[in-house]
Design a protein around this motif. Structure first.
Motif, short mmCIF file in Angstrom:
data_model
loop_
_atom_site.label_atom_id
_atom_site.label_comp_id
_atom_site.label_asym_id
_atom_site.label_seq_id
_atom_site.Cartn_x
_atom_site.Cartn_y
_atom_site.Cartn_z
N PHE A 90 -6.78 3.01 2.12
CA PHE A 90 -6.20 3.54 3.35
C PHE A 90 -6.66 4.97 3.63
O PHE A 90 -6.86 5.34 4.78
CB PHE A 90 -4.67 3.48 3.31
N LEU A 91 -6.81 5.76 2.58
CA LEU A 91 -7.26 7.14 2.76
C LEU A 91 -8.70 7.18 3.27
O LEU A 91 -9.01 7.97 4.17
CB LEU A 91 -7.13 7.91 1.44
N LYS A 92 -9.57 6.33 2.74
CA LYS A 92 -10.95 6.25 3.24
C LYS A 92 -10.97 5.87 4.72
O LYS A 92 -11.66 6.48 5.52
CB LYS A 92 -11.72 5.15 2.49
N THR A 131 -12.94 12.87 -1.96
CA THR A 131 -13.78 12.16 -2.93
C THR A 131 -13.00 11.84 -4.19
O THR A 131 -13.08 10.73 -4.72
CB THR A 131 -15.03 13.01 -3.27
N LEU A 132 -12.23 12.79 -4.66
CA LEU A 132 -11.42 12.56 -5.87
C LEU A 132 -10.31 11.55 -5.63
O LEU A 132 -10.00 10.74 -6.50
CB LEU A 132 -10.80 13.89 -6.35
N ASN A 133 -9.71 11.57 -4.46
CA ASN A 133 -8.56 10.71 -4.17
C ASN A 133 -8.92 9.35 -3.60
O ASN A 133 -8.04 8.52 -3.41
CB ASN A 133 -7.59 11.44 -3.23
N ALA A 140 -18.84 7.87 -1.99
CA ALA A 140 -17.77 6.90 -2.25
C ALA A 140 -16.89 6.70 -1.01
O ALA A 140 -16.23 5.67 -0.89
CB ALA A 140 -16.92 7.38 -3.42
N LEU A 141 -16.88 7.67 -0.11
CA LEU A 141 -16.09 7.53 1.12
C LEU A 141 -16.68 6.48 2.06
O LEU A 141 -15.98 5.94 2.90
CB LEU A 141 -16.01 8.87 1.86
N MET A 142 -17.96 6.19 1.90
CA MET A 142 -18.64 5.26 2.80
C MET A 142 -18.50 3.81 2.35
O MET A 142 -18.31 2.93 3.17
CB MET A 142 -20.13 5.60 2.90
N PHE A 143 -18.61 3.58 1.05
CA PHE A 143 -18.63 2.22 0.54
C PHE A 143 -17.24 1.62 0.46
O PHE A 143 -16.31 2.25 0.00
CB PHE A 143 -19.30 2.17 -0.84
N GLY A 144 -17.12 0.40 0.94
CA GLY A 144 -15.83 -0.29 0.90
C GLY A 144 -14.83 0.28 1.89
O GLY A 144 -13.63 0.04 1.76
N ASN A 145 -15.30 1.03 2.85
CA ASN A 145 -14.41 1.63 3.85
C ASN A 145 -14.06 0.57 4.89
O ASN A 145 -14.94 -0.05 5.48
CB ASN A 145 -15.08 2.83 4.50
N MET A 146 -12.76 0.35 5.11
CA MET A 146 -12.30 -0.67 6.04
C MET A 146 -12.32 -0.22 7.51
O MET A 146 -11.99 -0.99 8.39
CB MET A 146 -10.86 -1.08 5.68
N ALA A 147 -12.72 1.00 7.74
CA ALA A 147 -12.75 1.53 9.11
C ALA A 147 -13.85 0.85 9.92
O ALA A 147 -14.74 0.19 9.36
CB ALA A 147 -12.99 3.04 9.08
N GLN A 199 -41.36 10.74 -4.87
CA GLN A 199 -40.07 11.12 -4.31
C GLN A 199 -39.45 12.24 -5.11
O GLN A 199 -39.53 12.28 -6.33
CB GLN A 199 -39.11 9.92 -4.30
N GLU A 200 -38.80 13.14 -4.41
CA GLU A 200 -38.06 14.20 -5.08
C GLU A 200 -36.72 13.64 -5.53
O GLU A 200 -36.13 12.81 -4.85
CB GLU A 200 -37.82 15.36 -4.12
N ASP A 201 -36.25 14.11 -6.66
CA ASP A 201 -34.97 13.65 -7.16
C ASP A 201 -33.88 14.55 -6.56
O ASP A 201 -33.65 15.64 -7.04
CB ASP A 201 -34.93 13.73 -8.69
N VAL A 202 -33.26 14.09 -5.48
CA VAL A 202 -32.26 14.89 -4.80
C VAL A 202 -30.84 14.55 -5.26
O VAL A 202 -29.91 15.26 -4.95
CB VAL A 202 -32.35 14.74 -3.26
N GLY A 203 -30.69 13.47 -5.98
CA GLY A 203 -29.36 13.09 -6.44
C GLY A 203 -28.54 12.43 -5.35
O GLY A 203 -28.92 12.42 -4.18
N LYS A 204 -27.44 11.88 -5.75
CA LYS A 204 -26.57 11.20 -4.80
C LYS A 204 -25.42 12.13 -4.42
O LYS A 204 -24.86 12.81 -5.29
CB LYS A 204 -26.02 9.92 -5.42
#
Length: 157
Positions: free
Chosen positions: A143-145, A131-133, A44-51, A34-39
């Protein structure tokens, strides 16, 4: 051509690291290929998103640049007219969510409702700002996510 690529890939691998005793360790072999493409920073916007899941999925598509906006559809020859349905400019990811004067007001209203003083920018800078907020477990981050996911979904719908 494909066999040359496979041969070169096999030669580049250090197979000795994938053998333990006299058994081939497939997991080790697979991860070494596998190539190391990084994350991505926006994950962070996806995980724990209540939407709603459909909203989070659409946000994921947008973050990956995979939404079928009119500029993408025109590039692949599926449509001729790439003008925004809400104004006369070219529809792109940037334009649709944060630059279109008619649609930009939606995100501004959502931010105002959340009591956040921020002027929307282009897609990439807005993604960095989000991402920062959205870090942490505060109510504001949650709520922002949710707000960005639902806003992207409703504008796209």
């Amino acid at each position: 051509m494909r066999s040359e690529y496979s041969r070169q890939l096999f030669e580049d691998l250090d197979v000795t690291k994938t053998v333990k005793g006299n058994k081939l360790q497939l997991k080790t072999l697979y991860t070494s290929m596998q190539e190391d493409v990084g994350k991505p920073s926006w994950r962070a916007l996806m995980f724990g998103n209540m939407a709603r899941p459909r909203s989070v999925f659409l946000l994921w598509l947008a973050c990956n640049g995979m939404l079928a906006t009119k500029d993408h559809l025109k590039k692949i020859g599926m449509i001729q007219d790439d003008r925004c349905a809400f104004c006369v400019q070219q529809e792109s990811l940037d334009h649709l969510f944060f630059c279109c004067t008619n649609l930009k007001s939606i995100w501004e209203a959502v931010l105002s409702w959340l009591n956040i003083n921020h002027v929307p920018l282009d897609w990439e800078r807005e993604l960095r700002w989000l991402t920062l907020n959205c870090k942490g477990r505060s109510w504001r981050a949650k709520f922002l996510k949710c707000a960005i996911a639902e806003s992207v979904y409703e504008v796209w719908k």
